[in-house]
Design an enzyme around this catalytic site. Structure first.
Site, PDB file in Angstrom:
ATOM      1  N   PRO A  77      50.379 -29.831  -2.312  1.00 10.12           N
ATOM      2  CA  PRO A  77      49.960 -28.706  -1.457  1.00 10.12           C
ATOM      3  C   PRO A  77      50.867 -27.487  -1.651  1.00 10.12           C
ATOM      4  O   PRO A  77      50.508 -26.389  -1.267  1.00 10.12           O
ATOM      5  CB  PRO A  77      50.105 -29.259  -0.027  1.00 10.12           C
ATOM      6  CG  PRO A  77      50.282 -30.733  -0.158  1.00 10.12           C
ATOM      7  CD  PRO A  77      50.806 -31.003  -1.523  1.00 10.12           C
ATOM      8  N   GLU A 104      56.007 -37.908   0.908  1.00  8.82           N
ATOM      9  CA  GLU A 104      56.547 -36.550   1.057  1.00  8.82           C
ATOM     10  C   GLU A 104      56.673 -35.859  -0.299  1.00  8.82           C
ATOM     11  O   GLU A 104      57.309 -34.820  -0.401  1.00  8.82           O
ATOM     12  CB  GLU A 104      57.925 -36.590   1.721  1.00  8.82           C
ATOM     13  CG  GLU A 104      57.961 -37.236   3.088  1.00  8.82           C
ATOM     14  CD  GLU A 104      57.240 -36.416   4.142  1.00  8.82           C
ATOM     15  OE1 GLU A 104      57.551 -35.227   4.257  1.00  8.82           O
ATOM     16  OE2 GLU A 104      56.368 -36.975   4.818  1.00  8.82           O
ATOM     17  N   ARG A 142      34.370 -30.949 -18.386  1.00  9.00           N
ATOM     18  CA  ARG A 142      33.104 -30.251 -18.588  1.00  9.00           C
ATOM     19  C   ARG A 142      33.249 -29.025 -19.490  1.00  9.00           C
ATOM     20  O   ARG A 142      32.251 -28.446 -19.920  1.00  9.00           O
ATOM     21  CB  ARG A 142      32.418 -29.913 -17.274  1.00  9.00           C
ATOM     22  CG  ARG A 142      33.203 -29.021 -16.361  1.00  9.00           C
ATOM     23  CD  ARG A 142      32.539 -28.888 -15.018  1.00  9.00           C
ATOM     24  NE  ARG A 142      31.307 -28.118 -15.103  1.00  9.00           N
ATOM     25  CZ  ARG A 142      31.268 -26.819 -15.359  1.00  9.00           C
ATOM     26  NH1 ARG A 142      32.383 -26.165 -15.586  1.00  9.00           N
ATOM     27  NH2 ARG A 142      30.125 -26.183 -15.403  1.00  9.00           N
ATOM     28  N   ASP A 157      27.528 -20.809 -15.353  1.00  4.93           N
ATOM     29  CA  ASP A 157      28.034 -21.310 -14.090  1.00  4.93           C
ATOM     30  C   ASP A 157      28.725 -20.277 -13.256  1.00  4.93           C
ATOM     31  O   ASP A 157      29.327 -19.371 -13.772  1.00  4.93           O
ATOM     32  CB  ASP A 157      29.086 -22.378 -14.377  1.00  4.93           C
ATOM     33  CG  ASP A 157      28.495 -23.738 -14.261  1.00  4.93           C
ATOM     34  OD1 ASP A 157      27.364 -23.821 -13.792  1.00  4.93           O
ATOM     35  OD2 ASP A 157      29.172 -24.691 -14.645  1.00  4.93           O
TER      36      ASP A 157
HETATM   37  N1  ADE Z   1      48.240 -33.618  -2.516  1.00  5.43           N
HETATM   38  C1  ADE Z   1      48.079 -33.585  -1.191  1.00  5.43           C
HETATM   39  N2  ADE Z   1      47.428 -32.494  -0.799  1.00  5.43           N
HETATM   40  C2  ADE Z   1      47.155 -31.775  -1.929  1.00  5.43           C
HETATM   41  C3  ADE Z   1      46.498 -30.557  -2.196  1.00  5.43           C
HETATM   42  N3  ADE Z   1      45.989 -29.783  -1.244  1.00  5.43           N
HETATM   43  N4  ADE Z   1      46.425 -30.140  -3.457  1.00  5.43           N
HETATM   44  C4  ADE Z   1      46.950 -30.884  -4.464  1.00  5.43           C
HETATM   45  N5  ADE Z   1      47.572 -32.045  -4.272  1.00  5.43           N
HETATM   46  C5  ADE Z   1      47.688 -32.501  -3.014  1.00  5.43           C
END
Ligand code: ADE
Length: 364
Positions: A77, A104, A142, A157
């Protein structure tokens, strides 16, 4: 999770057909001790973190051939937001290693030393990197020639050009009181493609205006032409015709107020269409043509080029970009004005036009 994914649908066919090869590596094989431990408590907080030595061993197990190192991607994230551009860049790599984190995350020392790209699939938190990894494999595969039926489908696309797709409909013609838009059943190809373009533009501008700056919009603007108002014989037109051609703008117009100058221009740049005024160009292109005057940032009231690009998209008709040697000549022309140069005077005309066309029509 992966075996089923790699056996199914289009990615499955890519793998079984040998167009894409995916090796699954079980991190547990690199765990330490009786419990094959991979993680440990985070210093300074209670969570669990995947430890650097085990991750390094797993990564090293991939570099079987000397000198052949994979491009290492770590979905998290905290990463940069994924985009089609990132996928295209990854698809150019010979080998990509995707590391699925958990808990984590991974010890930052491993991430900073060995990860080439930390990437997020969106502003939400998942339980692990497996789904992001599948997303990356799917989107990359793809792009491999032969994976998606027609190469054209990939090009058309949404996101390929950076614009959203138009809505689609199929039978039945009427469902729950809702009819398919009439234009789609009328059989007029021209009207249909115009409708599709307009819907794609409407959707992009309302839902994702942020995409417009980097979208490649030439296909969404019905006609693009370039006119240069020449006031002297020494305008530097080097590269003009080729630039116009590359951006789908056709043969450029040169506007010259007097006959002598028109004659000079004819011999100087034979591929151009030489005319006496901008009005004469509009007689040919039609009144529905939107004029965008290309100016320098020193001009007051000139729009940001992105704002002008949005207006070009909203406008249902062709666009004529007008360039001039002097601000006075530009003032004589009616139209919106967009600034595309840092300063006005010392940039050759052919270069100015290249910069402006790329701002409006190029892909970022
Ligand atoms: N792992 C956990 N959440 C994630 C996300 N939003 N993007 C990429 N990997 C992740």
């Amino acid at each position: 999770m992966f075996t089923e994914f790699l056996r199914t649908s289009i990615p499955g066919r890519a793998v079984t057909g040998g167009l894409v090869s995916v090796n699954l590596v079980n991190l547990r094989d690199f765990g330490r001790g009786n419990y094959r431990q991979l993680d440990d408590y985070a210093f300074g907080s209670g969570g669990m973190v995947l430890a650097a030595p085990q991750m390094k061993d797993a990564l090293d197990s991939l570099s079987r051939e000397p000198g052949r190192k994979p491009f290492v991607v770590y979905p998290s994230p905290q990463g940069v937001l994924i985009s089609q551009e990132i996928i295209e860049t990854l698809a150019l790599q010979e080998d990509v290693a995707i590391i699925c984190g958990h808990y984590e995350g991974i010890d930052e020392r491993f991430v900073s030393s060995y990860v080439d790209l930390e990437v997020s699939i969106g502003d939400c938190v998942l339980t692990g990197g497996e789904i992001p990894a599948m997303l990356i494999v799917d989107a990359m595969s793809r792009l491999v020639p032969g994976v998606v039926g027609k190469g054209k489908a990939v090009i058309e696309d949404s996101f390929y050009r950076g614009m959203l797709d138009n809505p689609n409909y199929t039978r039945p013609y009427e469902w729950e009181g809702l009819k398919v838009p009439e234009v789609l059943t009328g059989g007029n190809e021209h009207d249909i493609s115009r409708w599709r373009r307009r819907e794609a533009i409407r959707r992009t501008l309302t839902r994702r205006p942020d995409l417009v700056s980097r979208a490649s919009v030439r296909e969404y603007i019905s006609g693009v032409n370039v006119a240069v108002i020449a006031e002297s014989e020494n305008v530097d037109f080097a590269g003009l015709s080729e630039t116009c051609n590359a951006y789908g703008a056709g043969r450029p117009y040169i506007v010259a107020g007097n006959r002598e100058l028109r004659e000079v221009m004819k011999s100087k740049i034979p591929s151009a269409k030489i005319v006496g005024s901008v009005g004469k160009i509009l007689d040919t292109l039609g009144e529905g043509t939107m004029i965008v005057k290309a100016a320098s940032s020193a001009r007051r009231n000139a729009l940001h080029s992105l704002e002008a690009k949005r207006m070009c998209l909203e406008h249902d008709g062709g666009v004529l970009f007008v360039f001039a040697e002097s601000d006075e000549a530009l003032d004589e022309v009616d139209g919106i004005e967009a600034y595309v140069f840092t300063d006005g005077n010392d940039v050759a005309m052919g270069v100015r036009i290249g910069i402006a066309l790329d701002r409006f029509l190029g892909k970022r």
